[in-house]
Motif scaffolding. Sequence first.
Motif, PDB file in Angstrom:
ATOM      1  N   LEU A  55       0.802  -1.224   0.000  1.00  0.00           N
ATOM      2  CA  LEU A  55       0.000   0.000   0.000  1.00  0.00           C
ATOM      3  C   LEU A  55       0.836   1.276   0.000  1.00  0.00           C
ATOM      4  O   LEU A  55       0.399   2.294  -0.517  1.00  0.00           O
ATOM      5  N   LEU A  56       2.020   1.250   0.569  1.00  0.00           N
ATOM      6  CA  LEU A  56       2.843   2.452   0.661  1.00  0.00           C
ATOM      7  C   LEU A  56       3.610   2.678  -0.641  1.00  0.00           C
ATOM      8  O   LEU A  56       4.019   1.722  -1.301  1.00  0.00           O
ATOM      9  N   PRO A  57       3.848   3.930  -0.990  1.00  0.00           N
ATOM     10  CA  PRO A  57       4.645   4.200  -2.188  1.00  0.00           C
ATOM     11  C   PRO A  57       6.096   3.763  -1.990  1.00  0.00           C
ATOM     12  O   PRO A  57       6.586   3.697  -0.874  1.00  0.00           O
ATOM     13  N   ARG A  58       6.796   3.479  -3.083  1.00  0.00           N
ATOM     14  CA  ARG A  58       8.149   2.934  -2.996  1.00  0.00           C
ATOM     15  C   ARG A  58       9.124   3.918  -2.355  1.00  0.00           C
ATOM     16  O   ARG A  58       9.997   3.534  -1.606  1.00  0.00           O
ATOM     17  N   GLY A  59       9.044   5.155  -2.630  1.00  0.00           N
ATOM     18  CA  GLY A  59       9.971   6.140  -2.072  1.00  0.00           C
ATOM     19  C   GLY A  59       9.792   6.319  -0.570  1.00  0.00           C
ATOM     20  O   GLY A  59      10.718   6.684   0.138  1.00  0.00           O
ATOM     21  N   PHE A  60       8.598   6.065  -0.078  1.00  0.00           N
ATOM     22  CA  PHE A  60       8.325   6.241   1.343  1.00  0.00           C
ATOM     23  C   PHE A  60       9.168   5.302   2.190  1.00  0.00           C
ATOM     24  O   PHE A  60       9.687   5.694   3.226  1.00  0.00           O
ATOM     25  N   GLY A  61       9.309   4.070   1.765  1.00  0.00           N
ATOM     26  CA  GLY A  61      10.095   3.091   2.521  1.00  0.00           C
ATOM     27  C   GLY A  61      11.546   3.515   2.670  1.00  0.00           C
ATOM     28  O   GLY A  61      12.134   3.409   3.739  1.00  0.00           O
ATOM     29  N   ARG A  62      12.120   4.025   1.577  1.00  0.00           N
ATOM     30  CA  ARG A  62      13.520   4.465   1.636  1.00  0.00           C
ATOM     31  C   ARG A  62      13.666   5.673   2.556  1.00  0.00           C
ATOM     32  O   ARG A  62      14.592   5.741   3.358  1.00  0.00           O
ATOM     33  N   LYS A  63      12.752   6.635   2.410  1.00  0.00           N
ATOM     34  CA  LYS A  63      12.813   7.819   3.270  1.00  0.00           C
ATOM     35  C   LYS A  63      12.607   7.440   4.730  1.00  0.00           C
ATOM     36  O   LYS A  63      13.292   7.945   5.620  1.00  0.00           O
ATOM     37  N   PHE A  64      11.660   6.565   4.960  1.00  0.00           N
ATOM     38  CA  PHE A  64      11.391   6.136   6.343  1.00  0.00           C
ATOM     39  C   PHE A  64      12.595   5.412   6.925  1.00  0.00           C
ATOM     40  O   PHE A  64      12.986   5.656   8.075  1.00  0.00           O
ATOM     41  N   ALA A  65      13.211   4.527   6.152  1.00  0.00           N
ATOM     42  CA  ALA A  65      14.377   3.790   6.637  1.00  0.00           C
ATOM     43  C   ALA A  65      15.534   4.748   6.918  1.00  0.00           C
ATOM     44  O   ALA A  65      16.212   4.629   7.946  1.00  0.00           O
ATOM     45  N   ARG A  66      15.766   5.706   6.040  1.00  0.00           N
ATOM     46  CA  ARG A  66      16.850   6.673   6.230  1.00  0.00           C
ATOM     47  C   ARG A  66      16.582   7.510   7.488  1.00  0.00           C
ATOM     48  O   ARG A  66      17.477   7.727   8.308  1.00  0.00           O
ATOM     49  N   THR A  67      15.349   7.945   7.666  1.00  0.00           N
ATOM     50  CA  THR A  67      14.994   8.735   8.855  1.00  0.00           C
ATOM     51  C   THR A  67      15.122   7.897  10.119  1.00  0.00           C
ATOM     52  O   THR A  67      15.622   8.378  11.139  1.00  0.00           O
ATOM     53  N   ALA A  68      14.700   6.646  10.047  1.00  0.00           N
ATOM     54  CA  ALA A  68      14.793   5.765  11.217  1.00  0.00           C
ATOM     55  C   ALA A  68      16.245   5.517  11.596  1.00  0.00           C
ATOM     56  O   ALA A  68      16.604   5.547  12.783  1.00  0.00           O
ATOM     57  N   VAL A  69      17.103   5.296  10.611  1.00  0.00           N
ATOM     58  CA  VAL A  69      18.527   5.065  10.889  1.00  0.00           C
ATOM     59  C   VAL A  69      19.154   6.325  11.474  1.00  0.00           C
ATOM     60  O   VAL A  69      19.912   6.266  12.452  1.00  0.00           O
ATOM     61  N   THR A  70      18.840   7.479  10.895  1.00  0.00           N
ATOM     62  CA  THR A  70      19.381   8.742  11.416  1.00  0.00           C
ATOM     63  C   THR A  70      18.916   8.980  12.847  1.00  0.00           C
ATOM     64  O   THR A  70      19.714   9.360  13.719  1.00  0.00           O
TER      65      THR A  70
END
Length: 146
Positions: A55-70
């Motif tokens: 359901l989530l857009p593909r770019g959201f996962g990358r942004k979320f992962a980058r934000t979570a790691v940061t």
Amino acid sequence: MSDMDMSDTGRSVADLAPMRIPNAEPPEDYVALAKDYPIALIAGGLAVGLLAGALLPRGFGRKFARTAVTTALTAGELGRNYGRQVIDVATDTSRGSRKKLATLGDAVSELSSRAADSASDRVQKGRSIGHKAAREAIRIVANLGR
């Protein structure tokens, strides 16, 4: 019904194996439910993850992962700095406490030494007075017998 469903008594196969309901109590909370059905919990988590990923857009996962790691790195750095400060304060406090305990120990040692000396002097005086009293009592008793 067919001939295969019927047994000698005329009952169907479905009647021979009734559905059994467990006698156990239902779980009181979600933790107990998860402990009772761990495989179902894992399967449900995978299903929810797949559904969310679809359901989530593909770019959201990358942004979320980058934000979570940061965020995790920042939290780790803050935790490390805070831990270092706590250790420094504890070390300083323990040094001060050790100095105070050493001073207190010296004072207690000196006082106990004085008390022991004083007690020793009092014992010697008491012993001397006891000897004098005993000699005097012996002398009085000896004079009474004459």
